[in-house]
Structure formats: structure tokens, C-alpha cells
Design a protein around this motif. Structure first.
Motif, PDB file in Angstrom:
ATOM      1  N   TRP A   1     -32.447  23.207  22.951  1.00  0.00           N
ATOM      2  CA  TRP A   1     -33.428  22.158  22.303  1.00  0.00           C
ATOM      3  C   TRP A   1     -34.397  22.331  22.593  1.00  0.00           C
ATOM      4  O   TRP A   1     -35.478  22.548  23.027  1.00  0.00           O
TER       5      TRP A   1
ATOM      6  N   THR B   1     -22.334  16.061  23.856  1.00  0.00           N
ATOM      7  CA  THR B   1     -24.292  15.604  24.419  1.00  0.00           C
ATOM      8  C   THR B   1     -24.711  15.096  22.528  1.00  0.00           C
ATOM      9  O   THR B   1     -24.245  15.992  22.086  1.00  0.00           O
TER      10      THR B   1
ATOM     11  N   LEU C   1     -26.201  14.859  38.240  1.00  0.00           N
ATOM     12  CA  LEU C   1     -25.618  14.080  37.206  1.00  0.00           C
ATOM     13  C   LEU C   1     -24.669  13.391  36.977  1.00  0.00           C
ATOM     14  O   LEU C   1     -23.806  12.816  36.459  1.00  0.00           O
TER      15      LEU C   1
HETATM   16  C1  SIN Z   1     -29.037  16.361  30.164  1.00  0.00           C
HETATM   17  O1  SIN Z   1     -29.999  16.838  30.130  1.00  0.00           O
HETATM   18  O2  SIN Z   1     -29.471  15.084  29.923  1.00  0.00           O
HETATM   19  C2  SIN Z   1     -27.735  16.534  30.557  1.00  0.00           C
HETATM   20  C3  SIN Z   1     -27.287  16.857  28.929  1.00  0.00           C
HETATM   21  C4  SIN Z   1     -25.579  16.878  29.175  1.00  0.00           C
HETATM   22  O3  SIN Z   1     -25.168  17.075  30.727  1.00  0.00           O
HETATM   23  O4  SIN Z   1     -24.678  17.100  28.298  1.00  0.00           O
END
Ligand code: SIN
Length: 297
Positions: free
Chosen positions: A266, A149, A114
Motif C-alpha cells: 500500500w 485489514t 500487535l
Molecule cells: C498494521 O500495519 O497496522 C497491521 C496490519 C495487519 O496486521 O493486518
């Protein structure tokens, strides 16, 4: 301090004091004074009850090992192995249950998934027949700015649906595209999307019932390349835009500013999340586990 009373699996009532502090009006609570490496079954039962109530739980100042993170996550249920992302599978050596999310590059190679990109609102692995029931994210290193986030309460978004919009979507499904992740990267092995009506991905109802709380919630997955089967492409786009405009109102979400040592857990069955981008010049390293889930109904 809030006194949570709940039923044990044997049917007797347990009294467990947890120090619970809601973090916003929309969603989420911080549970204070707990070392997640040391909890017993009774404390976990109280944590689980709080999770179902607040949907997102924050635990600060955790110093647990990766194995302890796996052990804590496994209390919620069986774990998924890390899915392949834009850089392939990026798990912790010896612990396939832990996915590394990071922008850090070592010797020219990304250590995680990511990068430093914004991640759009989504629910994890919505494109699978059985998306995970939940996720735990442990912050090891965080940037001084950005990378927050957000978590969105899909029960609240459902409860606040305008009558006409509710009527329009109550029997509809969404096809959840599986080719692209929330940062916009194509997953390893995926083809470029040609026609979103036929691209691969699971089909789930737009309104789902949470299997434990029995409450109804919206289930949207992610906006990019979504399609409502049975509608023309144009009608699907218009209706999806209407649902997303309703759902992503500020009243339904809260953003968490991370500190190293935070663990957030979560419930994917009633939440969406997103992430702000952050400067590539700073480091962010997070370890994530995912708990296996059932097919949404
Ligand atoms: C995700 O799971 O979308 C990433 C969340 C994050 O990096 O805070």
C-alpha cells in the motif's frame, strides 16, 4: 487483462500487459499471474504505475523467501529498518528490514508485534518527520476468522470534503502523537501522555500533495492523542471528530480477507489502514517491510 502503457525512465513508452482486477469501487486492485520473486524491471515499472493508480495492490499465492520480499520491496525505494514496538524490535534474524506482526507466543515470548488486537485506522509511522512512503505485508499464517485489514482511499476522502470543512482545515496541521501504536500499546521507551498539546510527535499538514501523482489527499495519521496546533484543546477535538467522521465513511474503504501467500503493498501517502481483531486461539504471522518516504507537504 488491462494494457498499461507508461513511460520508462529513458522516456520511451513501454507496453506491459498486467492482469489487473480492481477489488472494490473505493480502492485497491489484485494483480494476477505474477511471481514477485521473478519479475524484471519492465514488469516492476507496470506494477509501480498500477500502485500509483489503485493505491493498494494484492498479489496472491506468493511463495517468496524473506530475502525476496526485501528485494521486491527495495524496488520501490530504500527500506526502513523495523521500528521498536510494544515488545521492542521484532525483526526477522539477519533481516532488520522485516518486522514480524504476530499474536504467536513461543516459550512465553511474543514472536511479533500487535498481538491479536484490533488496530484502529492509521497511516504507518505518521508520528515521524519522514513517514514511510509505503509498506508491503506478506501473510504466512492467517486465522480462519477475523484479522481482516481495511484500506481507505484518502484521495477520495479529500475530493469529497464538504466545502465548509475544506475551508476550515486547508491551512491547518496535526501533531501526530508518537507514544502509542495502533493497537493501543505504548511504544518501548515512551512516557504516558500527559498533555496531548505537548506530547512528542511530528507535525504535518492535514492536506498533503502526493509527490508522484500530484493529487491532494487527507493526511490524518491516527485519531488517538492527535492535536491541531493553534486551536484550543476543545476546538481541536471537535474539528478532529468532524474530519474523522467524514473520512471513515464506508464509501472510501475496502477490507481484505487474507489467505496465506498474499502480499499486499500500500501507498502510505494516500491511504490509511486498520485491522480487525481475531481470536488469540488462532495463529496469524505476517512479515512487513517499509519503504522510506519524504516529509509530507
Ligand atoms: C498494521 O500495519 O497496522 C497491521 C496490519 C495487519 O496486521 O493486518
Amino acid at each position: 487483462m488491462e494494457l498499461e502503457q507508461h513511460q520508462s525512465s529513458e522516456g520511451s513508452f513501454l507496453d506491459t500487459s498486467l492482469d489487473i482486477d480492481p477489488v472494490s469501487d473505493a480502492i485497491g486492485a489484485e494483480i494476477k499471474g505474477i511471481d514477485l520473486a521473478l519479475i524484471n524491471d519492465q514488469t516492476f515499472a507496470a506494477i509501480h504505475a498500477a500502485w500509483l493508480k489503485y493505491n493498494v495492490l494484492l498479489f496472491r499465492d506468493q511463495t517468496i523467501s524473506d530475502s525476496d520480499l526485501v528485494a521486491f520491496s527495495r524496488r520501490f525505494g530504500e527500506l526502513d529498518e523495523s521500528p521498536p514496538n510494544e515488545n521492542g524490535v521484532m525483526s526477522v534474524p539477519g533481516l532488520p528490514e522485516i518486522l514480524i506482526l504476530s499474536n504467536v507466543i513461543e516459550n512465553g515470548v511474543a514472536i511479533g508485534s500487535l498481538g491479536n488486537e484490533e488496530c484502529i485506522w492509521h497511516t504507518d509511522m505518521n508520528y515521524n518527520e519522514r513517514p514511510p512512503m509505503g509498506s508491503a505485508l506478506f501473510a504466512l499464517e492467517v486465522p480462519p476468522k477475523g484479522g481482516n485489514t481495511g484500506f481507505l482511499n484518502m484521495y477520495r476522502a479529500f475530493d469529497a470534503l464538504p466545502v465548509e470543512l475544506h475551508r476550515k482545515i486547508e491551512r491547518l496541521t496535526i501533531k501526530h502523537d508518537s507514544t502509542t501504536n495502533s493497537a493501543g500499546f505504548r511504544r518501548v521507551g515512551s512516557e504516558e501522555v500527559g498533555d496531548i498539546r505537548t506530547s512528542p510527535g511530528a507535525i504535518h499538514p492535514i492536506i498533503r500533495t502526493h509527490p508522484e501523482t500530484k493529487r491532494k489527499a487527507l493526511y490524518l495519521g491516527r485519531r488517538r492523542y492527535a492535536y491541531i496546533p493553534g486551536l484550543s484543546l476543545e476546538d481541536s477535538e471537535v474539528l478532529l471528530d468532524e474530519i474523522w467522521a467524514h473520512t471513515t465513511q464506508e464509501q472510501f474503504y475496502w477490507h481484505h480477507k487474507w489467505r496465506a501467500g498474499d502480499i499486499v503493498v500500500w501507498d502510505n501517502r494516500c491511504t490509511m489502514h486498520r485491522r480487525d481483531d481475531f481470536p488469540q486461539s488462532s495463529r496469524r504471522i505476517m512479515h512487513r517491510t517499509q519503504i522510506k518516504g519524504d516529509q509530507p507537504h
